[in-house]
Write a protein that holds these residues in place. Structure first.
Motif, PDB file in Angstrom:
ATOM      1  N   GLY A 255      15.759  25.944  -0.249  1.00 19.80           N
ATOM      2  CA  GLY A 255      15.766  26.438   1.264  1.00 19.80           C
ATOM      3  C   GLY A 255      16.155  27.840   1.482  1.00 19.80           C
ATOM      4  O   GLY A 255      15.763  28.404   2.499  1.00 19.80           O
ATOM      5  N   LEU A 256      16.968  28.254   0.651  1.00 24.08           N
ATOM      6  CA  LEU A 256      17.291  29.767   0.768  1.00 24.08           C
ATOM      7  C   LEU A 256      16.259  30.737   0.681  1.00 24.08           C
ATOM      8  O   LEU A 256      16.066  31.826   1.799  1.00 24.08           O
ATOM      9  CB  LEU A 256      18.314  30.206  -0.598  1.00 24.08           C
ATOM     10  CG  LEU A 256      18.680  31.746  -0.309  1.00 24.08           C
ATOM     11  CD1 LEU A 256      19.707  31.788   0.813  1.00 24.08           C
ATOM     12  CD2 LEU A 256      19.201  32.125  -1.903  1.00 24.08           C
ATOM     13  N   ARG A 257      14.997  30.488   0.409  1.00 26.44           N
ATOM     14  CA  ARG A 257      13.909  31.456   0.310  1.00 26.44           C
ATOM     15  C   ARG A 257      13.325  31.293   1.627  1.00 26.44           C
ATOM     16  O   ARG A 257      12.922  32.758   1.908  1.00 26.44           O
ATOM     17  CB  ARG A 257      12.673  30.793  -0.772  1.00 26.44           C
ATOM     18  CG  ARG A 257      11.738  31.807  -0.969  1.00 26.44           C
ATOM     19  CD  ARG A 257      10.672  31.126  -1.987  1.00 26.44           C
ATOM     20  NE  ARG A 257       9.964  30.194  -1.441  1.00 26.44           N
ATOM     21  CZ  ARG A 257       8.811  30.107  -1.014  1.00 26.44           C
ATOM     22  NH1 ARG A 257       8.279  31.573  -0.510  1.00 26.44           N
ATOM     23  NH2 ARG A 257       8.102  29.374  -0.394  1.00 26.44           N
ATOM     24  N   TYR A 258      13.231  30.350   2.393  1.00 23.77           N
ATOM     25  CA  TYR A 258      12.896  30.553   3.597  1.00 23.77           C
ATOM     26  C   TYR A 258      13.490  31.152   4.624  1.00 23.77           C
ATOM     27  O   TYR A 258      13.432  31.883   5.389  1.00 23.77           O
ATOM     28  CB  TYR A 258      12.500  29.091   4.220  1.00 23.77           C
ATOM     29  CG  TYR A 258      11.498  28.461   3.405  1.00 23.77           C
ATOM     30  CD1 TYR A 258      10.168  28.483   3.744  1.00 23.77           C
ATOM     31  CD2 TYR A 258      11.574  27.410   2.266  1.00 23.77           C
ATOM     32  CE1 TYR A 258       9.038  28.024   3.120  1.00 23.77           C
ATOM     33  CE2 TYR A 258      10.487  26.985   1.519  1.00 23.77           C
ATOM     34  CZ  TYR A 258       9.266  27.184   1.935  1.00 23.77           C
ATOM     35  OH  TYR A 258       8.299  26.711   1.513  1.00 23.77           O
ATOM     36  N   LEU A 259      14.922  30.890   4.467  1.00 22.76           N
ATOM     37  CA  LEU A 259      15.977  31.758   5.078  1.00 22.76           C
ATOM     38  C   LEU A 259      15.831  33.119   4.953  1.00 22.76           C
ATOM     39  O   LEU A 259      15.650  34.222   5.646  1.00 22.76           O
ATOM     40  CB  LEU A 259      17.475  31.115   4.839  1.00 22.76           C
ATOM     41  CG  LEU A 259      18.774  32.233   5.406  1.00 22.76           C
ATOM     42  CD1 LEU A 259      18.555  32.371   6.829  1.00 22.76           C
ATOM     43  CD2 LEU A 259      19.988  31.597   5.041  1.00 22.76           C
TER      44      LEU A 259
END
Ligand SMILES: [Zn+2]
Ligand SMILES: [Zn+2]
Length: 296
Positions: free
Chosen positions: A51-55
């Motif tokens: 999910g960090l990639r989208y953040l």
């Protein structure tokens, strides 16, 4: 206190163990653990799963410069796999501090993340990043902070290789983030109880149902039922189910949501993209439990 005293959490990844891409699981989401906690104008990141990639993409799109703390519960793959793909790490004007409390004295965070980004497992090393990145190893149990106004308390979780639970306090409110951890059937973990005592919100490793757990003892994860028991005992109004089993599709998660609503009205099952704010304590005392948090 900064002008904005709001505390809120946004879920960028809610799945446990491995990210999934499955048409039957899109409503709850397939990315692994990543939370963005906003304390007024200050951004904190908890865990660095897919999910960090989208953040990171959203942070890049904002055009802003960042000076941000990233707190890791632990370094199993599902909690760090987003790190090589976090675009803000490539901008020299950004500053990050990455924290972990489960590695000393055997190793340290920089060594572990370097191992993740080592050929032939990954083609480029940690040194590819251009931001100023500090690696901070602490001893679980230490009290930390992020800026002058945010207190971050820590406690050890029951998980293979160790893990750290966090309590974020800001503006008179608190959110606790506890994953990955295993309970002992019929017992309330005293370390967790102390950390979450009278908190406004608890986000808890609810990988299994009580029924499934019988076949998963010793795997390092807990149940939503154990999370509800902990919140009851600690006087926590808002319980959030998190770290969903990759084999639990949307229909299964709907059933968990229904069962949890019956067991503890107002329980929230975390979904990717969901934003939650703890209710103000005065309001929470006046409202029935189901309205204790505001989903926005
Ligand atoms: Zn995990
Ligand atoms: Zn783990």
């Amino acid at each position: 206190m900064s002008k904005n005293s709001n505390l809120q959490v946004r879920f960028w990844g809610v799945r446990g163990s491995i990210s999934i891409s499955d048409p039957n699981s899109v409503r709850y989401g397939g990315n692994t653990s990543c939370l963005e906690v906003q304390c007024g104008d200050r951004k904190l990141i908890f865990d660095a799963g897919s999910g960090l990639r989208y953040l990171g993409n959203e942070m890049m799109a904002s055009g802003k410069t960042f000076d941000t703390d990233i707190f890791l519960t632990h370094t199993h793959y599902d909690h760090i796999c987003g790190i090589p793909f976090f675009k803000p790490f490539f901008l020299p004007q950004n500053k990050f501090r990455i924290w972990a409390g489960h590695l000393l004295p055997d190793t340290d965070l920089r060594s572990v993340l370097s191992a993740l980004m080592t050929s032939p497992l990954f083609p480029v090393p940690l040194e590819i990043f251009r931001s100023k990145i500090e690696f901070h190893d602490f001893l679980v149990g230490d009290d930390l902070s992020s800026g002058a106004e945010v207190v971050v308390r820590t406690a050890s979780l029951n998980h293979p290789d160790g893990a750290t639970g966090y309590r974020i306090e800001y503006g008179g409110q608190s959110i606790c983030y506890l994953t990955d951890t295993e309970h002992v059937a019929g017992e309330l973990d005293p370390i967790i109880l102390q950390l979450i005592d009278s908190a406004d919100m608890v986000i808890y490793d609810s990988m299994y149902t009580e029924e499934e757990y019988k076949n998963c003892v010793g795997w390092g994860h807990s149940t939503w039922e154990a999370g509800a028991d902990l919140c009851d005992a600690a006087g926590v109004p808002q319980f959030v189910i998190f770290h969903h089993d990759p084999d639990h599709d949307d229909d299964f998660m709907d059933k968990i949501a229904e069962d949890a609503e019956n067991r503890r009205p107002g329980t929230v099952v975390a979904r990717e993209g969901m934003v939650l704010r703890p209710a103000r304590r005065e309001a929470a005392l006046q409202l029935p439990q189901r309205n204790a948090a505001v989903a926005v």
